[in-house]
Design a protein around this motif. Structure first.
Motif, mmCIF file in Angstrom:
data_model
loop_
_atom_site.group_PDB
_atom_site.id
_atom_site.type_symbol
_atom_site.label_atom_id
_atom_site.label_comp_id
_atom_site.label_asym_id
_atom_site.label_seq_id
_atom_site.Cartn_x
_atom_site.Cartn_y
_atom_site.Cartn_z
ATOM 1 N N SER A 40 -1.907 2.657 -17.447
ATOM 2 C CA SER A 40 -1.759 3.001 -16.028
ATOM 3 C C SER A 40 -0.754 2.056 -15.353
ATOM 4 O O SER A 40 0.082 2.491 -14.555
ATOM 5 N N TYR A 41 -0.836 0.781 -15.701
ATOM 6 C CA TYR A 41 0.073 -0.220 -15.130
ATOM 7 C C TYR A 41 1.536 0.133 -15.430
ATOM 8 O O TYR A 41 2.375 0.181 -14.524
ATOM 9 N N TYR A 42 1.849 0.400 -16.704
ATOM 10 C CA TYR A 42 3.241 0.673 -17.078
ATOM 11 C C TYR A 42 3.725 1.999 -16.495
ATOM 12 O O TYR A 42 4.902 2.135 -16.140
ATOM 13 N N LEU A 43 2.815 2.970 -16.378
ATOM 14 C CA LEU A 43 3.199 4.245 -15.765
ATOM 15 C C LEU A 43 3.598 4.049 -14.302
ATOM 16 O O LEU A 43 4.622 4.552 -13.845
ATOM 17 N N TRP A 44 2.746 3.298 -13.582
ATOM 18 C CA TRP A 44 3.026 3.089 -12.154
ATOM 19 C C TRP A 44 4.266 2.215 -11.948
ATOM 20 O O TRP A 44 5.008 2.406 -10.982
ATOM 21 N N MET A 45 4.482 1.256 -12.854
ATOM 22 C CA MET A 45 5.700 0.441 -12.725
ATOM 23 C C MET A 45 6.940 1.301 -12.931
ATOM 24 O O MET A 45 7.985 1.094 -12.272
ATOM 25 N N ALA A 46 6.852 2.288 -13.839
ATOM 26 C CA ALA A 46 7.974 3.217 -14.050
ATOM 27 C C ALA A 46 8.192 4.076 -12.810
ATOM 28 O O ALA A 46 9.337 4.345 -12.422
ATOM 29 N N VAL A 47 7.089 4.471 -12.160
ATOM 30 C CA VAL A 47 7.195 5.287 -10.937
ATOM 31 C C VAL A 47 7.885 4.489 -9.839
ATOM 32 O O VAL A 47 8.819 4.975 -9.180
ATOM 33 N N TYR A 48 7.448 3.251 -9.644
ATOM 34 C CA TYR A 48 8.047 2.411 -8.593
ATOM 35 C C TYR A 48 9.498 2.073 -8.930
ATOM 36 O O TYR A 48 10.353 1.986 -8.043
ATOM 37 N N GLY A 49 9.765 1.866 -10.234
ATOM 38 C CA GLY A 49 11.123 1.513 -10.641
ATOM 39 C C GLY A 49 12.123 2.631 -10.408
ATOM 40 O O GLY A 49 13.312 2.383 -10.164
ATOM 41 N N SER A 50 11.657 3.876 -10.490
ATOM 42 C CA SER A 50 12.552 5.020 -10.314
ATOM 43 C C SER A 50 12.573 5.522 -8.870
ATOM 44 O O SER A 50 13.302 6.457 -8.559
ATOM 45 N N SER A 51 11.761 4.901 -8.010
ATOM 46 C CA SER A 51 11.705 5.338 -6.614
ATOM 47 C C SER A 51 12.660 4.514 -5.745
ATOM 48 O O SER A 51 12.859 3.319 -5.982
ATOM 49 N N GLU A 52 13.218 5.166 -4.744
ATOM 50 C CA GLU A 52 14.092 4.450 -3.815
ATOM 51 C C GLU A 52 13.292 3.743 -2.728
ATOM 52 O O GLU A 52 13.801 2.877 -2.035
ATOM 53 N N SER A 53 12.050 4.133 -2.570
ATOM 54 C CA SER A 53 11.196 3.533 -1.544
ATOM 55 C C SER A 53 10.386 2.364 -2.132
ATOM 56 O O SER A 53 9.921 2.433 -3.279
ATOM 57 N N ALA A 54 10.251 1.301 -1.359
ATOM 58 C CA ALA A 54 9.482 0.136 -1.827
ATOM 59 C C ALA A 54 7.982 0.336 -1.628
ATOM 60 O O ALA A 54 7.172 -0.386 -2.228
ATOM 61 N N VAL A 55 7.632 1.300 -0.787
ATOM 62 C CA VAL A 55 6.212 1.561 -0.498
ATOM 63 C C VAL A 55 5.894 3.014 -0.821
ATOM 64 O O VAL A 55 6.542 3.936 -0.322
ATOM 65 N N LEU A 56 4.894 3.204 -1.674
ATOM 66 C CA LEU A 56 4.458 4.560 -2.036
ATOM 67 C C LEU A 56 2.972 4.687 -1.730
ATOM 68 O O LEU A 56 2.178 3.839 -2.148
ATOM 69 N N GLY A 57 2.611 5.739 -1.013
ATOM 70 C CA GLY A 57 1.188 5.946 -0.700
ATOM 71 C C GLY A 57 0.584 4.782 0.065
ATOM 72 O O GLY A 57 -0.611 4.510 -0.062
ATOM 73 N N GLY A 58 1.404 4.075 0.828
ATOM 74 C CA GLY A 58 0.896 2.940 1.603
ATOM 75 C C GLY A 58 0.735 1.661 0.802
ATOM 76 O O GLY A 58 0.216 0.665 1.319
ATOM 77 N N LEU A 59 1.202 1.662 -0.466
ATOM 78 C CA LEU A 59 1.046 0.479 -1.331
ATOM 79 C C LEU A 59 2.408 0.005 -1.829
ATOM 80 O O LEU A 59 3.220 0.821 -2.302
ATOM 81 N N THR A 60 2.654 -1.289 -1.750
ATOM 82 C CA THR A 60 3.850 -1.855 -2.365
ATOM 83 C C THR A 60 3.620 -1.965 -3.872
ATOM 84 O O THR A 60 2.492 -1.780 -4.355
ATOM 85 N N GLN A 61 4.663 -2.320 -4.611
ATOM 86 C CA GLN A 61 4.523 -2.429 -6.071
ATOM 87 C C GLN A 61 3.497 -3.514 -6.441
ATOM 88 O O GLN A 61 2.681 -3.331 -7.343
ATOM 89 N N ASN A 62 3.564 -4.655 -5.742
ATOM 90 C CA ASN A 62 2.604 -5.726 -6.030
ATOM 91 C C ASN A 62 1.177 -5.308 -5.695
ATOM 92 O O ASN A 62 0.230 -5.626 -6.422
ATOM 93 N N GLU A 63 1.014 -4.599 -4.570
ATOM 94 C CA GLU A 63 -0.330 -4.118 -4.200
ATOM 95 C C GLU A 63 -0.845 -3.114 -5.224
ATOM 96 O O GLU A 63 -2.047 -3.074 -5.507
ATOM 97 N N MET A 64 0.072 -2.325 -5.787
ATOM 98 C CA MET A 64 -0.351 -1.363 -6.810
ATOM 99 C C MET A 64 -0.868 -2.079 -8.057
ATOM 100 O O MET A 64 -1.840 -1.638 -8.688
#
Length: 272
Positions: A40-64
């Protein structure tokens, strides 16, 4: 209260001893679920890495990152499946022996679940929790979680535990009609991992769907305590989500009592 503790504490202690006796099976479960968390961790890191937004669903990458592993810690501690025990009692016929004892069957199951919860909190819950807190501060550069937030999280997680076991008791009553519920248990786990926010944070869903989740008990099982730990609730909103958890505890207890009364009124035990 003292009398209840005297009656049901041995169930918790026996379950704690049983878990300590079968460490191999437990650690295999931990290994598999930890592996799932890293996927789950690596999947979400890939999602954040490919996104132009630093915040997704109200969560930053570190919060995720914190969300993923606190979800793992919380689910390990609170999701004790007592419906397995109900089904096992029915298949083996030991439910009849439990019914003739001068104890509350549901309370005995909850007491057993508490023993299991204590063991899971100690091994590996608190260890991973401390490790995550160190990683959060040293690597992610986030603030240390405050004492008040930790206390509120523990209160919320305790109510999450009650919500889950009371819901699972109601679910386990199906075994009185079908005997075997193995398939339904698998379906339940898959559905709950989705509805509780274990797979995807509920804040990622559209606002209309989130409102529907607010009327269900599942968001109070894992999502609420984890979001409290992340500091996403404060003031009146924090009071509301805690009150909502307390209401679900009362409602599920009342529902369980009603179902139990209906089930035992039609129960016939054969044999001697």
């Amino acid at each position: 209260m003292r009398k209840a503790i005297k009656i049901y504490a041995p169930f918790s202690i026996n379950e704690l001893k049983r878990q300590m006796a079968y460490k191999g099976a437990f650690y295999l479960f931990i290994l598999i679920s930890t592996f799932g968390s890293f996927i789950s961790y690596y999947l979400w890191m890939a999602v954040y890495g490919s996104s132009e937004s630093a915040v997704l669903g109200g969560l930053t990458q570190n919060e995720m990152v914190v969300y993923i592993f606190m979800t793992y810690v919380t689910s390990t501690i609170v999701t004790i499946s007592i419906s397995d025990w109900v089904s096992e009692d029915i298949v083996k016929g030991t439910v009849s022996m439990n019914l003739i004892k001068p104890i509350d069957y549901r309370m005995s199951l909850i007491a057993r679940a508490m023993g299991d919860m204590i063991y899971r909190f100690l091994f590996p819950g608190v260890i991973i929790w401390i490790g995550l807190e160190i990683y959060k501060v040293q690597v992610l550069g986030m603030k240390v979680t405050g004492i008040l937030t930790i206390l509120t999280y523990i209160i919320s997680a305790a109510m999450s535990f009650l919500i889950f076991v009371l819901f699972d008791f109601c679910f386990g009553m199906i075994a009185f009609f079908t005997t075997y519920i193995f398939g339904m248990l698998m379906a339940k786990e898959a559905l709950l991992s989705f509805l509780t926010g274990q797979l995807i944070p509920l804040s990622f869903f559209p606002a209309g769907v989130q409102k529907v989740f607010d009327f269900l008990p599942f968001s109070s099982m894992i999502y609420t305590p984890v979001m409290i730990y992340l500091g996403k609730y404060s003031g009146s909103e924090l009071g509301f989500v805690l009150l909502r958890q307390a209401v679900w505890v009362v409602l599920l207890y009342a529902l369980g009592s009603l179902i139990w009364k209906k089930v035992t009124s039609r129960l016939v035990v054969l044999g001697g």
